[in-house]
Design a protein around this motif. Structure first.
Motif, PDB file in Angstrom:
ATOM      1  N   PRO A   1       0.820  -1.225   0.000  1.00 36.61           N
ATOM      2  CA  PRO A   1       0.000   0.000   0.000  1.00 36.61           C
ATOM      3  C   PRO A   1       0.843   1.258   0.000  1.00 36.61           C
ATOM      4  N   LEU A   2       0.218   2.353  -0.349  1.00 36.52           N
ATOM      5  CA  LEU A   2       0.846   3.666  -0.218  1.00 36.52           C
ATOM      6  C   LEU A   2       1.168   3.915   1.259  1.00 36.52           C
ATOM      7  N   VAL A   3       2.397   4.326   1.523  1.00 31.68           N
ATOM      8  CA  VAL A   3       2.814   4.696   2.871  1.00 31.68           C
ATOM      9  C   VAL A   3       2.972   6.213   2.915  1.00 31.68           C
ATOM     10  N   VAL A   4       2.262   6.859   3.812  1.00 31.05           N
ATOM     11  CA  VAL A   4       2.391   8.299   4.024  1.00 31.05           C
ATOM     12  C   VAL A   4       3.227   8.515   5.273  1.00 31.05           C
ATOM     13  N   LEU A   5       4.376   9.166   5.119  1.00 34.52           N
ATOM     14  CA  LEU A   5       5.283   9.430   6.234  1.00 34.52           C
ATOM     15  C   LEU A   5       5.052  10.824   6.786  1.00 34.52           C
ATOM     16  N   LEU A   6       4.975  10.921   8.113  1.00 41.32           N
ATOM     17  CA  LEU A   6       4.812  12.197   8.803  1.00 41.32           C
ATOM     18  C   LEU A   6       5.972  12.374   9.772  1.00 41.32           C
TER      19      LEU A   6
ATOM     20  N   THR B   1      -1.782  23.138  11.241  1.00 43.58           N
ATOM     21  CA  THR B   1      -0.980  21.920  11.124  1.00 43.58           C
ATOM     22  C   THR B   1      -1.872  20.703  10.906  1.00 43.58           C
ATOM     23  N   PHE B   2      -2.945  20.611  11.670  1.00 44.43           N
ATOM     24  CA  PHE B   2      -3.847  19.461  11.553  1.00 44.43           C
ATOM     25  C   PHE B   2      -4.540  19.441  10.195  1.00 44.43           C
ATOM     26  N   GLU B   3      -4.966  20.605   9.727  1.00 48.40           N
ATOM     27  CA  GLU B   3      -5.628  20.692   8.425  1.00 48.40           C
ATOM     28  C   GLU B   3      -4.673  20.294   7.304  1.00 48.40           C
ATOM     29  N   ASP B   4      -3.419  20.694   7.426  1.00 42.15           N
ATOM     30  CA  ASP B   4      -2.443  20.359   6.392  1.00 42.15           C
ATOM     31  C   ASP B   4      -2.199  18.859   6.316  1.00 42.15           C
ATOM     32  N   VAL B   5      -2.105  18.202   7.448  1.00 36.25           N
ATOM     33  CA  VAL B   5      -1.873  16.762   7.438  1.00 36.25           C
ATOM     34  C   VAL B   5      -3.024  16.044   6.743  1.00 36.25           C
ATOM     35  N   THR B   6      -4.245  16.428   7.051  1.00 31.24           N
ATOM     36  CA  THR B   6      -5.402  15.816   6.396  1.00 31.24           C
ATOM     37  C   THR B   6      -5.353  16.045   4.890  1.00 31.24           C
ATOM     38  N   ALA B   7      -5.046  17.286   4.485  1.00 28.73           N
ATOM     39  CA  ALA B   7      -4.990  17.602   3.051  1.00 28.73           C
ATOM     40  C   ALA B   7      -3.830  16.882   2.377  1.00 28.73           C
ATOM     41  N   GLY B   8      -2.699  16.768   3.054  1.00 23.94           N
ATOM     42  CA  GLY B   8      -1.558  16.074   2.477  1.00 23.94           C
ATOM     43  C   GLY B   8      -1.822  14.605   2.253  1.00 23.94           C
ATOM     44  N   ILE B   9      -2.492  13.963   3.205  1.00 27.86           N
ATOM     45  CA  ILE B   9      -2.846  12.551   3.047  1.00 27.86           C
ATOM     46  C   ILE B   9      -3.789  12.365   1.862  1.00 27.86           C
TER      47      ILE B   9
ATOM     48  N   GLY C   1      -4.878  -1.647  -1.548  1.00 29.03           N
ATOM     49  CA  GLY C   1      -5.423  -1.291  -0.245  1.00 29.03           C
ATOM     50  C   GLY C   1      -5.323   0.196  -0.004  1.00 29.03           C
ATOM     51  N   GLY C   2      -5.807   0.633   1.147  1.00 28.92           N
ATOM     52  CA  GLY C   2      -5.772   2.044   1.486  1.00 28.92           C
ATOM     53  C   GLY C   2      -4.437   2.446   2.069  1.00 28.92           C
ATOM     54  N   PRO C   3      -4.203   3.745   2.224  1.00 25.40           N
ATOM     55  CA  PRO C   3      -2.923   4.234   2.728  1.00 25.40           C
ATOM     56  C   PRO C   3      -2.633   3.796   4.166  1.00 25.40           C
ATOM     57  N   VAL C   4      -1.353   3.605   4.430  1.00 26.40           N
ATOM     58  CA  VAL C   4      -0.844   3.350   5.768  1.00 26.40           C
ATOM     59  C   VAL C   4      -0.095   4.591   6.215  1.00 26.40           C
TER      60      VAL C   4
END
Length: 264
Positions: free
Chosen positions: A51-56, A101-109, A120-123
């Motif tokens: 799956p796509l992995v989104v790193l924060l 910061t919270f809004e950006d994380v949601t938009a980035g994902i 599958g969906g993102p991890v």
């Protein structure tokens, strides 16, 4: 490797350039770096092994710290055939803090999920403050997340504030003054763990930056959906440093051990 050497070992690695970078807003920090299958200008169907992995990334939500220290780990995952999105976001001192910061994380994902697909969906994989952001994002209705792996996360915001972690970073993020306890409660993963989304936490027993007790408290509050893996003798940075035993543990949790590695 000693705990004292972990930070130098990871931050001393040369940053790895992404295959492509996309913007999700007008601010310079509203960007996502893409690595691996599907990250180029054209789609590469059938190449992704997972799956796509989104790193924060972490850094206690402050602008002094950015995503680049996680780029070698992003390249490591991409070399194993995973599509990877390394997200940047506005941080305290440069247009960030709550709620930006919270809004950006949601938009980035959401942007990463549109740009690059995997089976599958993102991890979400988050480190330190990025672990807090991953857990918080996964709890928001409608966020396309199937699993969270958090490394040394600031998972209990109230406890982190009580301890004064990083010279009051929680109050900097949320704004000090009247109403701070309510703001902490609203942004605290320990108060609102993701419903129905499995969470795995990796946390070193010798972490000097985010005490293991933070993750233990989160795991106790979230119960069945959280798997806490304690790493004996490990500090804050080793799990994200390619080649370390604790990084191999993280790769194993992503299903990558035994797969050949290819250059990105």
């Amino acid at each position: 490797m000693s705990v004292a050497d972990e930070e130098t070992a990871l931050l001393g690695l040369a940053p790895v350039a992404p295959d492509r970078t996309v913007a999700y807003g007008p601010h310079p920090d509203q960007i996502v770096d893409l690595y691996g299958p599907g990250a180029g200008d054209g789609p590469r169907p059938g190449v992704a092994r997972g799956p796509l992995v989104v790193l924060l990334h972490g850094g206690f939500w402050r602008a002094a710290y950015d995503r680049r220290y996680l780029s070698p780990f992003a390249a490591e995952l991409a070399g194993h055939g995973l599509p990877v999105a390394l997200a940047e976001y506005r941080r305290v001192g440069a247009g960030g803090g709550a709620p930006q910061t919270f809004e950006d994380v949601t938009a980035g994902i959401a942007t990463a999920a549109r740009e690059v697909s995997g089976p599958g969906g993102p991890v979400l994989v988050g480190h330190s403050a990025g672990g807090h952001l991953a857990l918080l994002a996964a709890a928001r209705p409608g966020t396309p997340v199937t699993r969270v792996l958090a490394v040394s996360p600031v998972a209990d915001l109230a406890r982190a504030h009580e301890l004064g972690l990083s010279n009051g970073a929680v109050a900097e993020l949320l704004g000090a003054g009247p109403g701070l306890p309510e703001r902490i409660a609203a942004a605290d993963p320990a108060r609102r763990p993701p419903a129905g989304i499995p969470v795995t936490i990796l946390h070193g027993t010798d972490d000097p930056d985010v005490p293991l007790d933070i993750s233990r408290r989160y795991a106790a509050a979230s119960a069945a959906d959280t798997d806490l893996r304690e790493l004996p003798g490990v500090g804050h940075y080793a799990p994200l440093t390619p080649g370390t035993p604790s990084c191999r543990t993280l790769l194993g949790l992503l299903g990558l051990l035994g797969l050949p590695h290819s250059p990105t």
